[in-house]
Structure formats: C-alpha cells, structure tokens
Scaffold this active site. Structure first.
Site, PDB file in Angstrom:
ATOM      1  N   VAL A  96       0.864  -1.177   0.000  1.00 56.79           N
ATOM      2  CA  VAL A  96       0.000   0.000   0.000  1.00 56.79           C
ATOM      3  C   VAL A  96       0.903   1.230   0.000  1.00 56.79           C
ATOM      4  O   VAL A  96       1.736   1.394   0.899  1.00 56.79           O
ATOM      5  CB  VAL A  96      -0.946   0.019   1.227  1.00 56.79           C
ATOM      6  CG1 VAL A  96      -1.797   1.285   1.220  1.00 56.79           C
ATOM      7  CG2 VAL A  96      -1.828  -1.223   1.240  1.00 56.79           C
ATOM      8  N   HIS A 100       3.110   3.716   6.184  1.00 55.85           N
ATOM      9  CA  HIS A 100       2.478   3.138   7.370  1.00 55.85           C
ATOM     10  C   HIS A 100       3.530   2.372   8.145  1.00 55.85           C
ATOM     11  O   HIS A 100       4.459   1.802   7.568  1.00 55.85           O
ATOM     12  CB  HIS A 100       1.326   2.211   6.975  1.00 55.85           C
ATOM     13  CG  HIS A 100       1.666   1.212   5.914  1.00 55.85           C
ATOM     14  ND1 HIS A 100       1.726   1.552   4.579  1.00 55.85           N
ATOM     15  CD2 HIS A 100       2.002  -0.092   5.989  1.00 55.85           C
ATOM     16  CE1 HIS A 100       2.056   0.490   3.872  1.00 55.85           C
ATOM     17  NE2 HIS A 100       2.249  -0.524   4.697  1.00 55.85           N
ATOM     18  N   HIS A 102       3.960  -0.715  10.819  1.00 56.55           N
ATOM     19  CA  HIS A 102       3.309  -1.878  11.420  1.00 56.55           C
ATOM     20  C   HIS A 102       3.756  -1.979  12.877  1.00 56.55           C
ATOM     21  O   HIS A 102       4.963  -2.084  13.143  1.00 56.55           O
ATOM     22  CB  HIS A 102       3.745  -3.168  10.720  1.00 56.55           C
ATOM     23  CG  HIS A 102       3.406  -3.267   9.262  1.00 56.55           C
ATOM     24  ND1 HIS A 102       2.374  -4.044   8.787  1.00 56.55           N
ATOM     25  CD2 HIS A 102       3.987  -2.700   8.170  1.00 56.55           C
ATOM     26  CE1 HIS A 102       2.331  -3.953   7.457  1.00 56.55           C
ATOM     27  NE2 HIS A 102       3.292  -3.145   7.058  1.00 56.55           N
TER      28      HIS A 102
HETATM   29  P1  5GP Z   1       2.637  -3.356   3.423  1.00 54.86           P
HETATM   30  O1  5GP Z   1       2.600  -4.702   2.741  1.00 54.86           O
HETATM   31  O2  5GP Z   1       2.411  -2.255   2.412  1.00 54.86           O
HETATM   32  O3  5GP Z   1       3.832  -3.131   4.288  1.00 54.86           O
HETATM   33  O4  5GP Z   1       1.403  -3.340   4.429  1.00 54.86           O
HETATM   34  C1  5GP Z   1       0.091  -3.149   4.004  1.00 54.86           C
HETATM   35  C2  5GP Z   1      -0.803  -3.774   5.031  1.00 54.86           C
HETATM   36  O5  5GP Z   1      -2.120  -3.339   4.790  1.00 54.86           O
HETATM   37  C3  5GP Z   1      -0.839  -5.312   4.990  1.00 54.86           C
HETATM   38  O6  5GP Z   1      -0.369  -5.841   6.225  1.00 54.86           O
HETATM   39  C4  5GP Z   1      -2.300  -5.638   4.724  1.00 54.86           C
HETATM   40  O7  5GP Z   1      -2.767  -6.759   5.445  1.00 54.86           O
HETATM   41  C5  5GP Z   1      -3.011  -4.373   5.150  1.00 54.86           C
HETATM   42  N1  5GP Z   1      -4.255  -4.113   4.453  1.00 54.86           N
HETATM   43  C6  5GP Z   1      -4.522  -4.302   3.129  1.00 54.86           C
HETATM   44  N2  5GP Z   1      -5.780  -3.939   2.842  1.00 54.86           N
HETATM   45  C7  5GP Z   1      -6.327  -3.523   4.026  1.00 54.86           C
HETATM   46  C8  5GP Z   1      -7.632  -3.023   4.366  1.00 54.86           C
HETATM   47  O8  5GP Z   1      -8.540  -2.887   3.544  1.00 54.86           O
HETATM   48  N3  5GP Z   1      -7.823  -2.705   5.676  1.00 54.86           N
HETATM   49  C9  5GP Z   1      -6.851  -2.851   6.624  1.00 54.86           C
HETATM   50  N4  5GP Z   1      -7.149  -2.517   7.871  1.00 54.86           N
HETATM   51  N5  5GP Z   1      -5.619  -3.307   6.318  1.00 54.86           N
HETATM   52  C10 5GP Z   1      -5.366  -3.638   5.042  1.00 54.86           C
END
Ligand code: 5GP
Ligand code: ZN
Length: 114
Positions: A96, A100, A102
């Site tokens: 995304v 963000h 985690h």
């Molecule tokens: P990344 O992979 O970019 O570091 O983290 C993106 C995070 O967003 C993932 O852990 C994924 O599970 C979470 N995520 C994706 N779609 C949604 C959503 O619609 N709502 C929420 N709350 N989290 C989401």
C-alpha cells in the site's frame, strides 16, 4: 488515479477498526494480522513511501513513533517486546503506497526478518 486505500480508511469511506486518531495520525488494525496485535499507524497526510518524506515531515514521523510507544503500552505488548516496521518499495514488500508503520506484538519475533 485510483483512490488510496489508506486515505479512504482515514476519511471513513472504507471501514477501519480504528484504535487511535488525532489531527495528524490514525491507527487501525491490520485486516490480515501477522501477530496477535497488528496495528497500522499512518499519517493523515498522503505520502507514498519513506523516500518521499521531506524535512517538514520530521515532526510527523516523531509523532508516529510516540503513538506507537503509547499503543504498545495500551495494547499490553510493551513488557515482552514488540516490533515497529515500515516496508519501503517492492523489494521490502510494500503493498500500500501510503506510508504506514506496522506495530506488531503478542508473540516472539525472529531476526533477521524474512
Ligand atoms: P505493506 O505490505 O504495504 O507493508 O502493508 C500493508 C498492510 O495493509 C498489509 O499488512 C495488509 O494486510 C493491510 N491491508 C490491506 N488492505 C487492508 C484493508 O482494507 N484494511 C486494513 N485494515 N488493512 C489492510
Ligand atoms: Zn493515501
């Protein structure tokens, strides 16, 4: 351009399980948790990646770290330890493109990460 998923959650257009919010930061539970506690902490400001941060965002990142610290205490994961992770770019698994952090806790974590 597609609307940003996290901007939509921040605006309330898409439902999020919000655990904290203030004028600049929002925190909500990850939809696919990788630990008993898995919260995403995001700035309200749309910034695509850590590489897009500007000098004016220094305070914002400090605020996010302070929110993470408080949430770790509130969520009961501060004593055993927790992890705060920001993935940047495809090689690190960023899916995304709205920065963000985690906040993960409630189980042991190995090092180095996969
Ligand atoms: P990344 O992979 O970019 O570091 O983290 C993106 C995070 O967003 C993932 O852990 C994924 O599970 C979470 N995520 C994706 N779609 C949604 C959503 O619609 N709502 C929420 N709350 N989290 C989401
Ligand atoms: Zn966004």
């Amino acid at each position: 351009m597609d609307p940003c998923l996290f901007c939509s959650i921040i605006k309330g257009d898409i439902k999020g399980d919000i655990v904290y919010q203030d004028n600049s930061v929002v925190a909500f539970r990850d939809i696919s948790p990788k630990a008993p506690v898995h919260i995403l902490i995001v700035p309200r400001k749309h910034i695509e990646t850590l590489l897009d941060l500007r000098d004016e965002d220094q305070g914002l990142i400090g605020e996010i770290c302070c929110v993470a610290s408080q949430l770790a205490k509130d969520q009961g994961i501060s004593k055993d330890g927790f992890r705060l992770v920001a993935n940047c770019g495809p090689g690190a698994g960023q899916s995304v493109y709205h920065i963000h952090f985690h906040l993960l806790g409630g189980r042991p974590f190995s090092w180095p990460p996969g």
